[in-house]
Design a protein around this motif. Structure first.
Motif, PDB file in Angstrom:
ATOM      1  N   LEU A  86       0.816  -1.210   0.000  1.00 24.78           N
ATOM      2  CA  LEU A  86       0.000   0.000   0.000  1.00 24.78           C
ATOM      3  C   LEU A  86       0.851   1.262   0.000  1.00 24.78           C
ATOM      4  O   LEU A  86       1.845   1.350   0.710  1.00 24.78           O
ATOM      5  N   GLY A  87       0.446   2.235  -0.798  1.00 20.32           N
ATOM      6  CA  GLY A  87       1.035   3.568  -0.760  1.00 20.32           C
ATOM      7  C   GLY A  87       2.468   3.664  -1.224  1.00 20.32           C
ATOM      8  O   GLY A  87       3.232   4.472  -0.697  1.00 20.32           O
ATOM      9  N   SER A 100       0.672   4.482  -5.499  1.00 24.58           N
ATOM     10  CA  SER A 100       0.025   3.237  -5.908  1.00 24.58           C
ATOM     11  C   SER A 100      -0.176   2.286  -4.736  1.00 24.58           C
ATOM     12  O   SER A 100       0.570   2.303  -3.762  1.00 24.58           O
ATOM     13  N   SER A 101      -1.194   1.470  -4.880  1.00 22.82           N
ATOM     14  CA  SER A 101      -1.443   0.378  -3.938  1.00 22.82           C
ATOM     15  C   SER A 101      -1.863  -0.849  -4.741  1.00 22.82           C
ATOM     16  O   SER A 101      -2.640  -0.741  -5.688  1.00 22.82           O
ATOM     17  N   THR A 102      -1.337  -2.004  -4.356  1.00 21.86           N
ATOM     18  CA  THR A 102      -1.681  -3.268  -5.020  1.00 21.86           C
ATOM     19  C   THR A 102      -2.174  -4.257  -3.974  1.00 21.86           C
ATOM     20  O   THR A 102      -1.472  -4.543  -3.001  1.00 21.86           O
ATOM     21  N   ILE A 103      -3.380  -4.764  -4.189  1.00 26.35           N
ATOM     22  CA  ILE A 103      -3.975  -5.737  -3.269  1.00 26.35           C
ATOM     23  C   ILE A 103      -4.060  -7.085  -3.975  1.00 26.35           C
ATOM     24  O   ILE A 103      -4.622  -7.185  -5.073  1.00 26.35           O
ATOM     25  N   CYS A 117      -5.144  -2.976  -8.511  1.00 30.02           N
ATOM     26  CA  CYS A 117      -4.180  -1.889  -8.363  1.00 30.02           C
ATOM     27  C   CYS A 117      -4.882  -0.539  -8.461  1.00 30.02           C
ATOM     28  O   CYS A 117      -5.689  -0.321  -9.372  1.00 30.02           O
ATOM     29  N   VAL A 118      -4.581   0.353  -7.523  1.00 34.24           N
ATOM     30  CA  VAL A 118      -5.143   1.704  -7.510  1.00 34.24           C
ATOM     31  C   VAL A 118      -3.989   2.685  -7.618  1.00 34.24           C
ATOM     32  O   VAL A 118      -3.082   2.694  -6.770  1.00 34.24           O
ATOM     33  N   ASN A 119      -4.014   3.515  -8.647  1.00 35.74           N
ATOM     34  CA  ASN A 119      -2.967   4.495  -8.884  1.00 35.74           C
ATOM     35  C   ASN A 119      -3.548   5.905  -8.811  1.00 35.74           C
ATOM     36  O   ASN A 119      -4.558   6.200  -9.462  1.00 35.74           O
ATOM     37  N   ASN A 120      -2.916   6.776  -8.034  1.00 38.77           N
ATOM     38  CA  ASN A 120      -3.352   8.163  -7.895  1.00 38.77           C
ATOM     39  C   ASN A 120      -2.251   9.099  -8.369  1.00 38.77           C
ATOM     40  O   ASN A 120      -1.106   8.984  -7.917  1.00 38.77           O
ATOM     41  N   ASP A 121      -2.613  10.014  -9.248  1.00 39.65           N
ATOM     42  CA  ASP A 121      -1.659  11.016  -9.714  1.00 39.65           C
ATOM     43  C   ASP A 121      -1.405  12.006  -8.578  1.00 39.65           C
ATOM     44  O   ASP A 121      -2.341  12.640  -8.081  1.00 39.65           O
ATOM     45  N   THR A 122      -0.159  12.133  -8.152  1.00 33.85           N
ATOM     46  CA  THR A 122       0.173  13.008  -7.024  1.00 33.85           C
ATOM     47  C   THR A 122       0.689  14.366  -7.476  1.00 33.85           C
ATOM     48  O   THR A 122       1.025  15.212  -6.635  1.00 33.85           O
TER      49      THR A 122
END
Length: 239
Positions: A86-87, A100-103, A117-122
């Motif tokens: 995570l993170g 990013s976080s991958t479960i 996978c959840v990816n957030n543009d920072t």
């Protein structure tokens, strides 16, 4: 955190994996819409590596269904070290950074079958953080000598009440329990804060401390005497 979804009795492992993927597929769009900022949610069927993407919502990486897994997933597959992470930091092909976080999801036999996978543009958040940081005070006012944050209040009465409350709080004793030394300390603090430059300040301080105006004047005289240079003091032996 690793999720294990158990199938009904007698269902085959393959059918169980299919159920896991179908369930997760329904979450891809909702997760992308609920996550703030620019977001991409990608579902991988780990049985299909390297071209393991089976669902995508969002467009940070430009990938589509049938696209390739990331280097992280390929490395985990090669070493059989799948784990939820995570993170962590990541970036796209153009060097734009994201979080990013991958479960990892496993079947009842413990085999990793899916990666969500959840990816957030920072980038926007980084700009916002830098902007916020630029608005924070970096130094104190050079000519004020203040150790406290400056208070911007409406009028003189509000200034008086603020300074009075601040001086009393420094002593940290309820007024009705104060002894003379405590009240002296409050008057000292008021004096140091310029309180007695304000109109009717002595009367205000007297009411707050439950003493007479003359007592406040006596406190001030006592403080002046204690803080005066030794050469300015006159004792009975000098007369």
């Amino acid at each position: 955190m690793t999720e294990t979804i158990h199938s009904p009795a007698g269902q085959s492992i393959a059918a169980e994996a299919d159920l896991i993927l179908r369930t997760l597929r329904t979450l891809v769009e909702p997760l992308a819409s609920l996550t703030p900022g620019e977001c991409e949610v990608v579902l991988h069927d780990l049985r299909l590596l390297p071209n393991s993407i089976v669902a995508v919502a969002g467009d940070l990486s430009g990938r589509d269904e049938g696209g390739s897994a990331t280097d992280l997933l390929l490395r985990a597959s090669a070493t059989d070290t799948y784990s939820t992470v995570l993170g962590y930091g990541g970036r796209n092909a153009y060097g734009r950074e994201w979080r990013s976080s991958t479960i990892i999801f496993r079947d009842s036999a413990g085999t990793a079958v899916a990666a969500l996978c959840v990816n957030n543009d920072t980038h926007a958040w980084r700009i916002l953080a830098e902007l916020a940081g630029s608005m924070m005070p970096q130094t104190r006012l050079a000519d004020s000598g203040a150790n406290e944050a400056e208070e911007f209040v409406g009028d003189v009465d509000e200034v008086a009440q603020h300074v009075l409350a601040s001086a009393i709080s420094v002593v940290d004793v309820p007024v009705d329990l104060m002894h003379k030394r405590h009240k002296l300390a409050v008057v000292q603090a008021l004096r140091d804060r310029g309180f007695f430059m304000l109109k009717e300040s002595v009367e205000t301080a007297a009411q707050a401390l439950g003493v007479t105006r003359f007592t406040v004047y006596n406190y001030l005289n006592e403080i002046e005497h204690e803080t005066a240079p030794a050469t300015d003091r006159v004792s009975s032996s000098d007369i």
